[in-house]
Design a protein around this motif. Sequence first.
Motif, PDB file in Angstrom:
ATOM      1  N   GLN A 275     -12.660  -3.147  27.901  1.00  0.00           N
ATOM      2  CA  GLN A 275     -12.558  -2.974  26.442  1.00  0.00           C
ATOM      3  C   GLN A 275     -11.401  -3.749  25.835  1.00  0.00           C
ATOM      4  O   GLN A 275     -11.540  -4.356  24.769  1.00  0.00           O
ATOM      5  N   HIS A 276     -10.251  -3.751  26.499  1.00  0.00           N
ATOM      6  CA  HIS A 276      -9.076  -4.393  25.887  1.00  0.00           C
ATOM      7  C   HIS A 276      -9.173  -5.917  25.913  1.00  0.00           C
ATOM      8  O   HIS A 276      -8.440  -6.607  25.187  1.00  0.00           O
ATOM      9  N   LEU A 277     -10.108  -6.460  26.724  1.00  0.00           N
ATOM     10  CA  LEU A 277     -10.278  -7.911  26.793  1.00  0.00           C
ATOM     11  C   LEU A 277     -11.378  -8.414  25.858  1.00  0.00           C
ATOM     12  O   LEU A 277     -11.412  -9.596  25.515  1.00  0.00           O
ATOM     13  N   ALA A 278     -12.262  -7.516  25.460  1.00  0.00           N
ATOM     14  CA  ALA A 278     -13.436  -7.919  24.681  1.00  0.00           C
ATOM     15  C   ALA A 278     -13.097  -8.605  23.352  1.00  0.00           C
ATOM     16  O   ALA A 278     -13.747  -9.595  22.981  1.00  0.00           O
ATOM     17  N   PRO A 279     -12.099  -8.123  22.575  1.00  0.00           N
ATOM     18  CA  PRO A 279     -11.841  -8.757  21.272  1.00  0.00           C
ATOM     19  C   PRO A 279     -11.562 -10.258  21.359  1.00  0.00           C
ATOM     20  O   PRO A 279     -11.895 -11.002  20.433  1.00  0.00           O
ATOM     21  N   LEU A 280     -10.955 -10.705  22.436  1.00  0.00           N
ATOM     22  CA  LEU A 280     -10.665 -12.134  22.581  1.00  0.00           C
ATOM     23  C   LEU A 280     -11.952 -12.935  22.628  1.00  0.00           C
ATOM     24  O   LEU A 280     -12.068 -13.993  21.994  1.00  0.00           O
ATOM     25  N   PHE A 281     -12.955 -12.438  23.353  1.00  0.00           N
ATOM     26  CA  PHE A 281     -14.204 -13.185  23.516  1.00  0.00           C
ATOM     27  C   PHE A 281     -15.087 -13.104  22.279  1.00  0.00           C
ATOM     28  O   PHE A 281     -15.969 -13.947  22.088  1.00  0.00           O
ATOM     29  N   LEU A 282     -14.844 -12.120  21.437  1.00  0.00           N
ATOM     30  CA  LEU A 282     -15.568 -12.066  20.166  1.00  0.00           C
ATOM     31  C   LEU A 282     -15.159 -13.209  19.247  1.00  0.00           C
ATOM     32  O   LEU A 282     -15.863 -13.518  18.282  1.00  0.00           O
ATOM     33  N   ARG A 283     -14.030 -13.846  19.551  1.00  0.00           N
ATOM     34  CA  ARG A 283     -13.544 -14.970  18.741  1.00  0.00           C
ATOM     35  C   ARG A 283     -13.918 -16.323  19.362  1.00  0.00           C
ATOM     36  O   ARG A 283     -13.373 -17.337  18.961  1.00  0.00           O
ATOM     37  N   THR A 284     -14.824 -16.340  20.344  1.00  0.00           N
ATOM     38  CA  THR A 284     -15.215 -17.581  21.007  1.00  0.00           C
ATOM     39  C   THR A 284     -16.717 -17.773  20.915  1.00  0.00           C
ATOM     40  O   THR A 284     -17.454 -16.880  20.460  1.00  0.00           O
ATOM     41  N   ASP A 285     -17.170 -18.933  21.374  1.00  0.00           N
ATOM     42  CA  ASP A 285     -18.609 -19.204  21.455  1.00  0.00           C
ATOM     43  C   ASP A 285     -19.084 -19.185  22.910  1.00  0.00           C
ATOM     44  O   ASP A 285     -20.072 -19.817  23.258  1.00  0.00           O
ATOM     45  N   ASN A 391     -11.746 -18.485  17.130  1.00  0.00           N
ATOM     46  CA  ASN A 391     -12.114 -18.432  15.715  1.00  0.00           C
ATOM     47  C   ASN A 391     -11.214 -17.423  15.004  1.00  0.00           C
ATOM     48  O   ASN A 391     -11.551 -16.258  14.836  1.00  0.00           O
ATOM     49  N   LEU A 392     -10.045 -17.911  14.592  1.00  0.00           N
ATOM     50  CA  LEU A 392      -9.068 -17.063  13.915  1.00  0.00           C
ATOM     51  C   LEU A 392      -9.058 -17.365  12.427  1.00  0.00           C
ATOM     52  O   LEU A 392      -9.234 -18.518  12.009  1.00  0.00           O
ATOM     53  N   ASN A 393      -8.856 -16.337  11.640  1.00  0.00           N
ATOM     54  CA  ASN A 393      -8.684 -16.534  10.205  1.00  0.00           C
ATOM     55  C   ASN A 393      -7.294 -17.108   9.936  1.00  0.00           C
ATOM     56  O   ASN A 393      -6.344 -16.819  10.674  1.00  0.00           O
ATOM     57  N   VAL A 474      -5.768 -10.406  20.542  1.00  0.00           N
ATOM     58  CA  VAL A 474      -6.006 -11.486  19.573  1.00  0.00           C
ATOM     59  C   VAL A 474      -4.709 -11.857  18.858  1.00  0.00           C
ATOM     60  O   VAL A 474      -4.407 -13.036  18.653  1.00  0.00           O
ATOM     61  N   GLN A 475      -3.933 -10.867  18.478  1.00  0.00           N
ATOM     62  CA  GLN A 475      -2.637 -11.144  17.844  1.00  0.00           C
ATOM     63  C   GLN A 475      -1.696 -11.862  18.806  1.00  0.00           C
ATOM     64  O   GLN A 475      -0.942 -12.749  18.406  1.00  0.00           O
ATOM     65  N   PHE A 476      -1.763 -11.477  20.071  1.00  0.00           N
ATOM     66  CA  PHE A 476      -0.971 -12.144  21.101  1.00  0.00           C
ATOM     67  C   PHE A 476      -1.344 -13.625  21.166  1.00  0.00           C
ATOM     68  O   PHE A 476      -0.471 -14.507  21.186  1.00  0.00           O
TER      69      PHE A 476
END
Length: 562
Positions: A275-285, A391-393, A474-476
Amino acid sequence: NLQKIRKNLKISPEFARVVEESENVPTLFLIPHFSLMEMVTLVPALLSPNILGKVGVIYRPFENKSLERWVKKTRERFGLSLLSRKQGFSEAQTILENKGKVVVLFDQNAGFEGKSILFFEKIASVTELPGILAQKYNAKTYLVYPKHKGFWKAEVACIPIEGPRESLHITLSSNQLLEDLLKSNDSQCADWLWLHNRWKTQMEPARYLQLFFRKPHRNGLQDSLNFRNQTELRRRTQFWIRMPNWLGDVIMAIPLLRAIRAARPDAEISLLIKQHLAPLFLRTDLCDNIFEIPPQGPGYFKFFWDLRKNYPQAQFLFTNSLRGDIEARLIGAPQRFGLKLSSFGRPLLNQVWEKPSSISVTKTHQTLLWEKWLKHFGLNEKPDFSTLYLNLNPEEIPEPTATNIGLICGTENFSDKRWPIKSWQLLINRLLLFYPHANILLFGTKKDASLTNELTKNIPSDKIINLAGTTDLVQFAARLLQCKAVIGNDTGGIHLANALGIPVCVLYGPTNPIRTGPIFDAPKCIIQPQNCPPTGGLSMELLHPDAVFEKFNTFFSELGHF
């Protein structure tokens, strides 16, 4: 008897009209494998005598002679002629030359000799025989099938295959008509013989991770895309990938995720990841779907059991544990791929590559070992070590106000990999003295916060920004992108910095940089204690701060960063 036949089997007006119009015209009837397809052999009994003319049915004879005699007798009793595939197609061609009719069961898997086209948007192997015959004899072609009307009751229906009588067009059109028919009618969909598995030519384990065509001219994918007005393959073949549990290993697997994605452009990639790694991959293709693995506890394995309802076609495990194998077995993908490194067996997986004794684990990078594993199952694409794009804002990336040097002073798991606090303090003092306009950003997890707090206790400086425990992943990553360089222990964060293209200096002592060194195409510097073997093995305490500073300063000066 004939009365019973007429009660159970009807002729549709469309098919009756086709029969009348095709008298003395070469005609092909293409029949799919529906449950009542054998009733089509009864059609001559329902029509006027001789209106059909000569009709031949191409079939595959049975090896059992008694069964073969019975099949021929029952199928030919009303006037059809069975034409054995084993004897070639000369009889079928003669019938068409004489303006007769030929029936072809066209919807089986054609193996590696078939044409590869899209069927239900997945790659299937189909026969070209109907198209070849239609083109050669300018034959009218129809899809003929039994429309289910009740228990043992059917109506013979037909759909004309419009357009030019060219082999490719007939091949694509007939299969598209069948697909449309199955999609539009639940009853027909349930009646079709799905067990033929027209897609299995792309499922051979040794070629699983490639689009394989034994003969280039059998590759009809581009023709199929053009026919469907598509520009590219749609990702419909479900590949699930169980990612490693640690951030560093996850990052080292990324080049191979890219290779798999490039090798199978038809594959929908789903990641099973903590779970703690998933947000990073949500920002990739890198993937199409993400399933977040819950913490261990009650209901843990039920989570994987419930996932079986998604029916993945294959699962690849970058893990090497019994727990991961149990998860895969519960999910139930037909093909489950894993790497065997030791005497520990993997009986719950059915496609396992055992590392040969000639390959040294200590002298082979983890990513390259995984590559060898995947090559065994057909991967020809090279790992892609280019910089990872997130894919960061814009608001997620704070504007740097000065030159930032990042430090990662903790480790995720193995405490012996951690450089002593006193050594970090001496290095920070040197950095602040040499780069007075630089900020020092301290990174780490919540567990590392006590370490970084202790580290900064005796260094009063507004140039030190302690971020340990204050950022999610993601913030890291966004904060890392602010840095001109990062110095760190052998830990996941340093691998992430390397993947993001940030120059890194990595401190190694007991661990092995040959096996777990940063591998992405970005500037990197490995620093080990003096006289340390290339494969590691010495204490981090032997790594002197002055030596680290000098190597860091030289490395980044040469790159022109300072």
